[in-house]
Design an enzyme around this catalytic site. Structure first.
Site, mmCIF file in Angstrom:
data_model
loop_
_atom_site.group_PDB
_atom_site.id
_atom_site.type_symbol
_atom_site.label_atom_id
_atom_site.label_comp_id
_atom_site.label_asym_id
_atom_site.label_seq_id
_atom_site.Cartn_x
_atom_site.Cartn_y
_atom_site.Cartn_z
ATOM 1 C CE LYS A 1 -3.738 2.440 0.073
ATOM 2 N NZ LYS A 1 -4.524 2.551 -1.157
ATOM 3 C CB VAL A 2 2.924 2.900 2.432
ATOM 4 C CG1 VAL A 2 3.855 4.101 2.510
ATOM 5 C CG2 VAL A 2 1.591 3.221 3.078
#
Length: 340
Positions: free
Chosen positions: A335-336
């Site tokens: 996600k990051v």
């Protein structure tokens, strides 16, 4: 079982409504400041989906305000340490997480160098939010699916709000306020024709032009992320400059023919590509009889990309499942993403 990606995409209208109820005075204050002291130069700072949102932001500013906007090559600051002249510039960063060093460092550099710095960021407690002079939260809520959907839509809305307040355009602001209803309607459109064509496909070309080019860029990324389809995005003006050589019998093309001055050329391109044997998926408003997919409409054409990507996301989440994949956990991705 409904994927998180699909649930989050369908919830965008709710979070856009929340965003529109917040920071009105802050946007107005920033708009007044930009009118009173116009920046000497304007640049965007972003990666991935956020960079596609930045392309949309740049197009709006250039089209509606006549100010030239450039996308900053982030390595100029993070790796090359170039002595950029930033005084009186405007730097606009866009990010869901606000965590990547190569987005944070340029904003700190520009702020320290006398620029006006703006962060359109979902995590209002992130390092990016702390680094910018003007932090405007996206209010998209927690996004758990790796593929960004509602945060991307919220980024587009924030970019439109920034432009409208800078322009001090009451009609454009009213059109933006009508987006939640338009987004809800967009989730109900039937794009199963695209799933039927793309479920067995390994490649696709996604085409837009002008204000619809960010749509093509974002859609191509989602095809890669969630369905492992080799997707390339091009401007309709570039197809004949080389990409045409890729097109053979049955080659799939998704063409976003949104309203505006570029639409006629994209409709003509769709006809020509069909004549060459390509499998064209023409996404166009319901007044275009040759369309394969119906594009939703916003209150003004400049906002059409926001509701168009809403319709696309619903289809993209369903396509991934049809291809036997989990859109919430794309392989090799997290996600990051933190890059220098």
């Amino acid at each position: 079982m409904t994927s998180l990606m699909l649930k989050e995409a369908r919830s965008a209208a709710e979070y856009v409504a929340l965003q529109l109820s917040q920071e009105r005075d802050r946007y107005a204050e920033l708009g007044q400041r930009l009118r009173a002291a116009p920046p000497s130069s304007i640049l965007t700072v972003a990666r991935g989906s956020s960079d596609h949102a930045a392309n949309y932001c740049a197009y709006l500013i250039m089209a509606r305000l006549g100010r030239i906007v450039a996308s900053l090559p982030l390595s100029l600051v993070t790796l090359n340490k170039a002595p950029l002249h930033a005084r009186d510039a405007l730097a606009i960063a866009i990010s869901q997480s606000g965590q990547s060093p190569d987005v944070i460092e340029p904003i700190r550099y520009f702020r320290d160098s006398g620029a006006t710095t703006v962060a359109l960021v979902n995590d209002a407690a992130s390092p990016l939010a702390d680094s910018a002079e003007w932090t405007l939260p996206l209010h998209a809520g927690a996004e758990l699916s790796v593929a960004a959907t509602k945060s991307f839509i919220a980024s587009l809305v924030a970019a439109a709000r920034l432009t409208a307040h800078w322009q001090d355009d009451a009609a454009f602001l009213a059109a933006i306020d009508a987006l939640p209803q338009a987004l809800t309607a967009a989730t109900q459109l039937d794009w199963t024709a695209a799933i039927e064509v793309l479920a067995p496909s390994s490649r696709i070309m996604v085409v837009g032009r002008g204000i619809s080019l960010p749509l093509a860029l974002e859609s191509a990324l989602k095809f890669k992320e969630t369905s492992a389809i080799q997707a390339e995005a091009f401007s309709g003006a570039e197809i004949k400059h080389g990409p045409m050589a890729l097109i053979d019998e049955g080659y799939p093309l998704l063409i976003f023919a949104t309203r505006g001055p570029t639409q006629a050329g994209l409709l003509k391109l769709a006809d020509e590509m069909r004549g060459r044997g390509a499998k064209v998926l023409l996404a166009a408003p319901d007044d275009i009889s040759a369309r394969d997919l119906t594009l939703p409409l916003a209150a003004t054409p400049d906002l059409d990309p926001i509701v168009a990507i809403q319709a696309f996301y619903v289809m993209a989440a369903q396509l991934a499942v049809a291809r036997g994949m989990d859109p919430d956990q794309p392989r090799h991705l997290s996600k990051v993403t933190k890059t220098q």
